[in-house]
Design an enzyme around this catalytic site. Structure first.
Site, PDB file in Angstrom:
ATOM      1  N   ASP A 317      32.856  40.355  46.329  1.00 49.23           N
ATOM      2  CA  ASP A 317      31.829  40.217  45.292  1.00 49.23           C
ATOM      3  C   ASP A 317      30.958  41.472  45.171  1.00 49.23           C
ATOM      4  O   ASP A 317      30.188  41.603  44.218  1.00 49.23           O
ATOM      5  CB  ASP A 317      30.944  38.998  45.581  1.00 49.23           C
ATOM      6  CG  ASP A 317      31.723  37.699  45.405  1.00 49.23           C
ATOM      7  OD1 ASP A 317      32.715  37.689  44.650  1.00 49.23           O
ATOM      8  OD2 ASP A 317      31.340  36.692  46.023  1.00 49.23           O
ATOM      9  N   ARG A 348      36.730  41.839  36.263  1.00 47.41           N
ATOM     10  CA  ARG A 348      35.734  42.786  36.786  1.00 47.41           C
ATOM     11  C   ARG A 348      36.249  44.212  36.908  1.00 47.41           C
ATOM     12  O   ARG A 348      35.457  45.142  36.910  1.00 47.41           O
ATOM     13  CB  ARG A 348      35.173  42.295  38.128  1.00 47.41           C
ATOM     14  CG  ARG A 348      34.221  41.142  37.948  1.00 47.41           C
ATOM     15  CD  ARG A 348      33.529  40.726  39.231  1.00 47.41           C
ATOM     16  NE  ARG A 348      32.621  39.623  38.932  1.00 47.41           N
ATOM     17  CZ  ARG A 348      32.197  38.731  39.829  1.00 47.41           C
ATOM     18  NH1 ARG A 348      32.595  38.842  41.082  1.00 47.41           N
ATOM     19  NH2 ARG A 348      31.370  37.760  39.471  1.00 47.41           N
TER      20      ARG A 348
HETATM   21  C1  S3P Z   1      33.553  32.162  47.195  1.00 44.72           C
HETATM   22  C2  S3P Z   1      34.689  32.868  47.433  1.00 44.72           C
HETATM   23  C3  S3P Z   1      35.082  34.067  46.677  1.00 44.72           C
HETATM   24  C4  S3P Z   1      33.916  34.678  45.943  1.00 44.72           C
HETATM   25  C5  S3P Z   1      33.074  33.676  45.228  1.00 44.72           C
HETATM   26  C6  S3P Z   1      32.575  32.611  46.194  1.00 44.72           C
HETATM   27  C7  S3P Z   1      33.314  30.960  47.978  1.00 44.72           C
HETATM   28  O1  S3P Z   1      36.059  33.688  45.731  1.00 44.72           O
HETATM   29  O2  S3P Z   1      34.362  35.644  45.014  1.00 44.72           O
HETATM   30  O3  S3P Z   1      31.963  34.324  44.638  1.00 44.72           O
HETATM   31  O4  S3P Z   1      32.168  30.465  48.000  1.00 44.72           O
HETATM   32  O5  S3P Z   1      34.254  30.459  48.594  1.00 44.72           O
HETATM   33  P1  S3P Z   1      37.599  33.535  46.172  1.00 44.72           P
HETATM   34  O6  S3P Z   1      37.619  32.670  47.357  1.00 44.72           O
HETATM   35  O7  S3P Z   1      38.300  32.905  45.030  1.00 44.72           O
HETATM   36  O8  S3P Z   1      38.011  34.950  46.448  1.00 44.72           O
END
Ligand code: S3P
Length: 434
Positions: A317, A348
Site C-alpha cells: 500500500d 495504481r
Molecule cells: C489488506 C491487504 C492488502 C492491502 C489492503 C488491505 C488487508 O490487500 O492492499 O489495503 O487488510 O488484508 P491484498 O491482501 O489483496 O494484497
C-alpha cells in the site's frame, strides 16, 4: 482542491488513524466471537465504516463511541437487501469468508460496492471458498454477488497471490469448517488475522512450506470459536507513510508519529525509506496483539532503489508514495512484482505513472511495476486522483516538493483511510514555522 508546495519544514509529533486492516478484522472477529469484544483505536475512515455498517445490517450489535466500539458476537443474519461494502475490498473479501461459513444456514447474503469495488477480482476468494462447500449464485467473479450460508469443510488451498485478504477470508471460513483449513501462499503478506485469532483464543499454525522456497503455510483447525476480549488497534503505518514520506522530502523537516504499528509485515516502507537515505528511527514501545512504537523521520540525500517482488507484500500500500520519493531521488528506481497494484482501488501503476508524469517526472509503466528515472524537478500541475485514496494522498505529498501550486480533481477519496490528513499536514506546516 489546491495542493500547495511546502514553504518551510514540516515539524511535530502526531498520531495517525487506527490501522484499517486490524480494525476491519477486530470488528468482524468480534461479530463472530463468543461474548463481548471491546475495541479501542478505531479509525474514522469510510472503509471501516463500511464494515461496521454491513455488520449492523447483518444484525450484529455494534455500539460505537468515537474511536471505541463494543461488539456483541452472534450469528450473521443476512437481510434481503444488498450489503453495501462501499469502496472497501477488505470488507467485501473478509465478509465473503465470514458469510460463507457463519451466516444462518440456507440464508442468502448479497454483497455490493461502489464502481471501483465492482471492478475488483473476487474469484480469488469465491473460488477457494467454493472448494470448501460455499454456494454462490452465478460465476461470483465480481460484485454484486450472492452467497448462501451452509456447512463447510477444511481444505488445503494453494493461493498464488500473496494477499492477506484472501488468506483472511479463507481462515475465517475455516473457523466454521469441519477439519483443517490450510492456506499456502508466497511469503510476506500482513499477518493480522493470525495474530488476532491467537489473541482471541484460536491457535493458528504458521510454517515455511518445505520444498517451496519463498512460500509459507498457515492453518486453522475447525470448528473453532473466537472468544471476545479487549482489542487495541494501533496507528496505521500505511497512513503514517504519507506523513513520513513528506518529512523525508521537505528540507529541514522532523516528523514523529506515535503509537503506530511496527508489525514486521508492515514495516517494509521504513526499510526502503532508510535504504533511500532518509534518517529513520523506529522505537518499539508497547505490544498487545500487535507491536507498536514511535517513528521519527528526517530528510537525507535520497537515492533510487531496487524494489524486488519479494519486498512487495510488505509495502504494497506504500508503493504509490515511495514512487513519489523515487521521482526526486538521485538515480533510478525499479519496482517489480507489483502487478497486484493494477487491481487495487484504481490501477495504481497507471495512476502513479500519470501523477508523476503530470508533475514532470520520467516514469515508465511495466506490466508488473515501474521504472522511475529519478532526479526530477517537479512542477505544480493539474493532477488526477483516480478516485483512489492512496493516489490522492501521494499527490498531496508530491505537490509539497513541486515548484508552484498543483490542483487535484477530487480530494474526497482521502476520507476512505485518512479523513484527517489535510488537517494533520497543516499542523505539521505550522509546527515548522519559526
Ligand atoms: C489488506 C491487504 C492488502 C492491502 C489492503 C488491505 C488487508 O490487500 O492492499 O489495503 O487488510 O488484508 P491484498 O491482501 O489483496 O494484497
Amino acid at each position: 482542491m489546491k495542493l500547495l508546495p511546502a514553504d518551510g519544514p514540516l515539524r511535530g509529533r502526531v498520531r495517525v488513524p487506527g490501522d484499517k486492516s486490524v480494525a476491519h478484522r477486530a470488528l468482524i472477529f468480534g461479530a463472530l466471537a463468543e461474548g463481548i469484544t471491546e475495541i479501542s483505536g478505531l479509525p474514522a475512515g469510510a472503509d471501516v465504516a463500511s464494515t461496521e455498517r454491513v455488520l449492523r445490517a447483518l444484525g450484529v450489535a455494534v455500539d460505537r463511541d468515537g474511536s471505541r466500539a463494543r461488539v456483541r458476537g452472534g450469528r450473521l443474519d443476512p437481510p434481503a437487501s444488498p450489503l453495501d461494502c462501499g469502496n472497501s475490498g477488505t470488507t467485501a473479501r473478509l465478509l465473503l469468508g465470514a458469510l460463507a461459513g457463519h451466516a444462518a444456514p440456507g440464508r442468502t447474503a448479497r454483497l455490493d460496492g461502489d464502481a471501483s469495488l465492482r471492478r475488483r477480482p473476487m474469484g480469488r476468494v469465491t473460488g477457494p471458498l467454493a472448494r470448501m462447500g460455499a454456494r454462490f449464485e452465478g460465476p461470483a467473479e465480481r460484485l454484486p454477488l450472492a452467497v448462501r450460508g451452509g456447512p463447510l469443510r477444511g481444505v488445503v488451498h494453494e493461493v498464488p497471490v500473496a494477499s492477506a485478504q484472501v488468506r483472511g477470508a479463507l481462515l475465517i471460513a475455516g473457523l466454521a469448517a469441519g477439519g483443517r483449513t490450510e492456506v499456502r501462499q508466497p511469503r510476506g503478506c500482513r499477518d493480522h488475522t493470525e495474530r488476532l485469532f491467537r489473541a482471541m483464543g484460536v491457535p493458528v499454525e504458521a510454517r515455511p512450506l518445505p520444498g517451496r522456497p519463498g512460500w509459507e503455510a498457515v492453518a486453522v483447525a475447525g470448528p473453532a470459536r473466537l472468544r471476545g476480549r479487549p482489542l487495541a488497534v494501533p496507528g496505521d503505518p500505511s497512513s503514517a507513510a504519507f506523513l513520513l514520506a513528506a518529512a523525508a522530502l521537505v528540507p529541514g523537516s522532523e516528523v514523529t508519529v506515535e503509537g503506530v504499528s511496527l508489525n514486521p509485515t508492515r514495516t517494509g516502507f521504513l526499510a526502503v525509506l532508510r535504504a533511500m537515505g532518509a534518517r529513520v528511527e523506529a522505537r518499539p514501545g508497547g505490544e498487545a496483539a500487535e507491536p507498536t512504537g514511535t517513528v521519527r523521520v528526517r530528510p537525507g540525500r535520497l537515492r533510487g532503489v531496487d524494489i524486488p517482488p519479494e519486498a512487495v507484500p510488505g509495502l504494497v500500500d506504500e508503493l504509490p508514495v515511495l514512487a513519489v520519493l523515487a521521482a526526486v531521488a538521485e538515480g533510478p528506481t525499479r519496482i517489480r512484482g507489483a502487478a497486484e497494484l493494477r487491481v487495487k482501488e484504481s490501477d495504481r501503476l497507471a495512476a502513479v505513472a500519470d501523477l508523476l508524469g503530470a508533475l514532470g517526472a520520467r516514469v515508465v509503466e511495466r506490466p508488473d511495476g515501474l521504472d522511475i528515472a529519478g532526479g526530477a524537478r517537479l512542477r505544480g500541475a493539474a493532477l488526477r486522483g483516480h478516485g483512489d485514496h492512496r493516489v490522492v494522498l501521494s499527490a498531496a505529498v508530491a505537490a509539497l516538493a513541486a515548484r508552484g501550486a498543483s490542483r487535484i480533481d477530487d480530494a474526497a477519496p482521502a476520507a476512505v483511510s485518512f479523513p484527517e490528513f489535510f488537517a494533520v499536514l497543516d499542523r505539521l506546516r505550522r509546527g515548522g514555522k519559526p
